[in-house]
Write a protein that holds these residues in place. Structure first.
Motif, mmCIF file in Angstrom:
data_model
loop_
_atom_site.group_PDB
_atom_site.id
_atom_site.type_symbol
_atom_site.label_atom_id
_atom_site.label_comp_id
_atom_site.label_asym_id
_atom_site.label_seq_id
_atom_site.Cartn_x
_atom_site.Cartn_y
_atom_site.Cartn_z
ATOM 1 N N LEU A 1 0.822 -1.209 0.000
ATOM 2 C CA LEU A 1 0.000 0.000 0.000
ATOM 3 C C LEU A 1 0.858 1.262 0.000
ATOM 4 C CD1 LEU A 1 -2.789 -1.090 2.503
ATOM 5 C CD2 LEU A 1 -3.039 -0.725 0.041
ATOM 6 N N ALA A 2 1.967 1.236 0.728
ATOM 7 C CA ALA A 2 2.865 2.397 0.732
ATOM 8 C C ALA A 2 3.452 2.629 -0.652
ATOM 9 C CB ALA A 2 3.973 2.188 1.763
ATOM 10 N N TRP A 3 3.913 1.550 -1.274
ATOM 11 C CA TRP A 3 4.492 1.680 -2.610
ATOM 12 C C TRP A 3 3.428 1.961 -3.650
ATOM 13 C CZ3 TRP A 3 9.354 2.440 -4.094
ATOM 14 C CH2 TRP A 3 10.356 2.212 -3.144
ATOM 15 N N ALA B 1 1.119 5.818 6.555
ATOM 16 C CA ALA B 1 2.067 5.738 5.447
ATOM 17 C C ALA B 1 1.419 6.222 4.158
ATOM 18 C CB ALA B 1 2.574 4.308 5.284
ATOM 19 N N GLN B 2 0.190 5.775 3.894
ATOM 20 C CA GLN B 2 -0.474 6.148 2.641
ATOM 21 C C GLN B 2 -0.735 7.654 2.561
ATOM 22 O OE1 GLN B 2 -3.618 3.265 1.179
ATOM 23 N NE2 GLN B 2 -3.531 2.640 3.323
ATOM 24 N N ILE B 3 -1.357 8.210 3.594
ATOM 25 C CA ILE B 3 -1.702 9.630 3.563
ATOM 26 C C ILE B 3 -0.446 10.489 3.705
ATOM 27 C CG2 ILE B 3 -3.015 11.447 4.717
ATOM 28 C CD1 ILE B 3 -5.102 9.372 5.450
ATOM 29 N N GLY B 4 0.516 9.999 4.497
ATOM 30 C CA GLY B 4 1.754 10.753 4.660
ATOM 31 C C GLY B 4 2.529 10.881 3.360
ATOM 32 N N ILE B 5 2.588 9.818 2.583
ATOM 33 C CA ILE B 5 3.280 9.866 1.290
ATOM 34 C C ILE B 5 2.525 10.776 0.325
ATOM 35 C CG2 ILE B 5 3.945 8.492 -0.733
ATOM 36 C CD1 ILE B 5 4.459 6.160 1.276
ATOM 37 N N PHE B 6 1.203 10.713 0.344
ATOM 38 C CA PHE B 6 0.400 11.607 -0.489
ATOM 39 C C PHE B 6 0.701 13.066 -0.151
ATOM 40 C CE2 PHE B 6 -3.253 14.341 -1.047
ATOM 41 C CZ PHE B 6 -3.605 14.114 -2.370
ATOM 42 N N ALA B 7 0.693 13.407 1.140
ATOM 43 C CA ALA B 7 0.942 14.786 1.557
ATOM 44 C C ALA B 7 2.348 15.230 1.181
ATOM 45 C CB ALA B 7 0.730 14.918 3.063
ATOM 46 N N SER B 8 3.295 14.307 1.234
ATOM 47 C CA SER B 8 4.675 14.638 0.870
ATOM 48 C C SER B 8 4.785 14.976 -0.608
ATOM 49 C CB SER B 8 5.597 13.465 1.194
ATOM 50 O OG SER B 8 5.580 13.179 2.576
ATOM 51 N N ALA B 9 4.016 14.264 -1.432
ATOM 52 C CA ALA B 9 4.043 14.549 -2.865
ATOM 53 C C ALA B 9 3.456 15.921 -3.167
ATOM 54 C CB ALA B 9 3.271 13.471 -3.619
ATOM 55 N N ALA B 10 2.496 16.356 -2.333
ATOM 56 C CA ALA B 10 1.879 17.664 -2.532
ATOM 57 C C ALA B 10 2.845 18.794 -2.216
ATOM 58 C CB ALA B 10 0.618 17.781 -1.670
ATOM 59 N N SER B 11 3.753 18.570 -1.279
ATOM 60 C CA SER B 11 4.750 19.598 -0.923
ATOM 61 C C SER B 11 6.081 18.909 -0.622
ATOM 62 C CB SER B 11 4.273 20.410 0.284
ATOM 63 O OG SER B 11 3.936 19.562 1.367
ATOM 64 N N PRO B 12 6.777 18.425 -1.660
ATOM 65 C CA PRO B 12 8.006 17.645 -1.464
ATOM 66 C C PRO B 12 9.146 18.423 -0.816
ATOM 67 C CG PRO B 12 7.696 18.204 -3.780
ATOM 68 C CD PRO B 12 6.433 18.565 -3.083
ATOM 69 N N VAL C 1 1.585 8.880 -6.857
ATOM 70 C CA VAL C 1 1.826 10.320 -6.644
ATOM 71 C C VAL C 1 3.304 10.693 -6.645
ATOM 72 C CG1 VAL C 1 -0.310 10.500 -5.327
ATOM 73 C CG2 VAL C 1 1.843 10.132 -4.107
ATOM 74 N N GLY C 2 4.193 9.699 -6.644
ATOM 75 C CA GLY C 2 5.624 9.986 -6.585
ATOM 76 C C GLY C 2 6.161 9.898 -5.169
ATOM 77 N N ASN C 3 7.467 9.811 -5.054
ATOM 78 C CA ASN C 3 8.085 9.736 -3.726
ATOM 79 C C ASN C 3 9.159 10.808 -3.555
ATOM 80 O OD1 ASN C 3 9.950 8.647 -5.484
ATOM 81 N ND2 ASN C 3 10.591 7.000 -4.117
ATOM 82 N N GLU C 4 8.901 11.967 -4.191
ATOM 83 C CA GLU C 4 9.837 13.073 -4.021
ATOM 84 C C GLU C 4 9.756 13.617 -2.600
ATOM 85 O OE1 GLU C 4 7.587 12.945 -6.391
ATOM 86 O OE2 GLU C 4 8.764 12.545 -8.207
ATOM 87 N N GLY C 5 10.871 14.041 -2.108
ATOM 88 C CA GLY C 5 10.913 14.621 -0.776
ATOM 89 C C GLY C 5 11.367 13.625 0.281
ATOM 90 N N LEU C 6 12.086 14.145 1.271
ATOM 91 C CA LEU C 6 12.651 13.302 2.313
ATOM 92 C C LEU C 6 11.572 12.591 3.127
ATOM 93 C CD1 LEU C 6 15.099 12.257 3.877
ATOM 94 C CD2 LEU C 6 15.035 14.366 5.249
ATOM 95 N N ARG C 7 10.454 13.274 3.377
ATOM 96 C CA ARG C 7 9.412 12.668 4.201
ATOM 97 C C ARG C 7 8.853 11.409 3.535
ATOM 98 N NH1 ARG C 7 7.015 15.266 7.984
ATOM 99 N NH2 ARG C 7 7.330 17.261 6.920
#
Length: 273
Positions: free
Chosen positions: A46-48, A130-141, A54-60
């Motif tokens: 689910l995390a991947w 993990a799911q929502i956190g990765i989404f939020a990170s993509a919104a503001s990497p 949405v991408g995995n840009e950003g340290l978070r």
């Protein structure tokens, strides 16, 4: 950018497809016990799945992916090896037999409804940080990780280490024929009756902190994950279910319970205190 609702719906649909395949495998071997290993591995998927959308840009995002993957692959491998070594889990055998008798269902329907379709939404909810956190990170990497986020990283790594060491100590203990019927009360098991469950909960509270550090809405939308996991480990299918059986099969377990913390590590009580 894809909305969080679409991302989560896509993840859930994919999870149900995988669950369906696993059910078909269970039918062929007449055993559902491997679902425990998938509980951990499913959260990695689910995390991947979120990162792919949405991408995995950003340290978070990278930290959330890394922590979830490290935790999930370690635990899934451990549980899969245990299942292959020990065979069908008597807990599932008892659960399925009881429901078949009560509902008058066949084995196939009982396994699907009471195990696979029950596990899927619970797994999904637990991994929301993990799911929502990765989404939020993509919104503001480019967003920086604050103190709360780094505390979360430390907590998650501590939880993974705690759970790993507890599982290793238990495997060594069980591997010694001389310990048949005895109670493990050394190492981490001297300070908590369930170091593996405590490590599990600490890991996901840590992952939640990393995600929550991104924004207040992330914290509010995903806190159900670690809350539910803590509840199930302490009150529902984890500690509570296991200890009911241990009291009947392990002489001296009541004394161990009296002196040893049930969940959070703590120095054991002295006799008579």
């Amino acid at each position: 950018m894809t909305s969080v609702g679409i991302v989560l719906a896509t993840n859930f649909f994919g999870l149900i497809l995988v669950i369906g395949v696993l059910w078909l495998i269970a039918l062929s071997i007449r055993d559902v016990s491997f679902i425990d290993a998938f509980w951990a591995f499913g959260m990695v998927l689910l995390a991947w799945g979120t990162a792919i959308q949405v991408g995995n840009e950003g340290l978070r995002a990278q930290l959330l992916l890394g922590l979830t993957t490290l935790w999930g692959l370690r635990l899934a491998t451990h549980l899969f090896i245990r299942w292959r070594r020990s065979g069908e889990d008597p807990r599932y055998e008892k659960i399925i037999a009881g429901i078949m008798k009560k509902r008058h269902w066949g084995w196939e329907t009982t396994a699907l409804v009471s195990v696979f379709l029950t596990q899927a939404p619970l797994l999904f909810v637990t991994s929301l940080p993990a799911q929502i956190g990765i989404f939020a990170s993509a919104a503001s990497p480019a967003s920086q990780i604050g103190v709360i986020g780094w505390i979360g990283v430390a907590a998650a790594l501590t939880g993974i280490a705690f759970e790993s060491i507890g599982d290793w100590q238990l495997d060594r203990f069980r591997g010694d024929p001389g310990n048949q019927g005895k109670i493990l009360d050394t190492g981490l098991w001297r300070y908590t009756r369930h170091p593996n469950y405590f490590g599990d909960a600490l890991t996901w509270w840590g992952i939640w902190l990393v995600a929550a550090d991104a924004a207040l809405w992330v914290a509010a939308a995903s806190v159900i994950g670690p809350l539910f996991l803590s509840f199930t480990l302490t009150k529902w299918s984890g500690k509570a279910l296991l200890e009911r059986g241990m009291k009947h099969t392990r002489p001296g377990y009541d004394a161990y319970v009296a002196r040893t913390s049930g969940f959070i590590p703590w120095p054991p009580k002295k006799h008579g205190s």
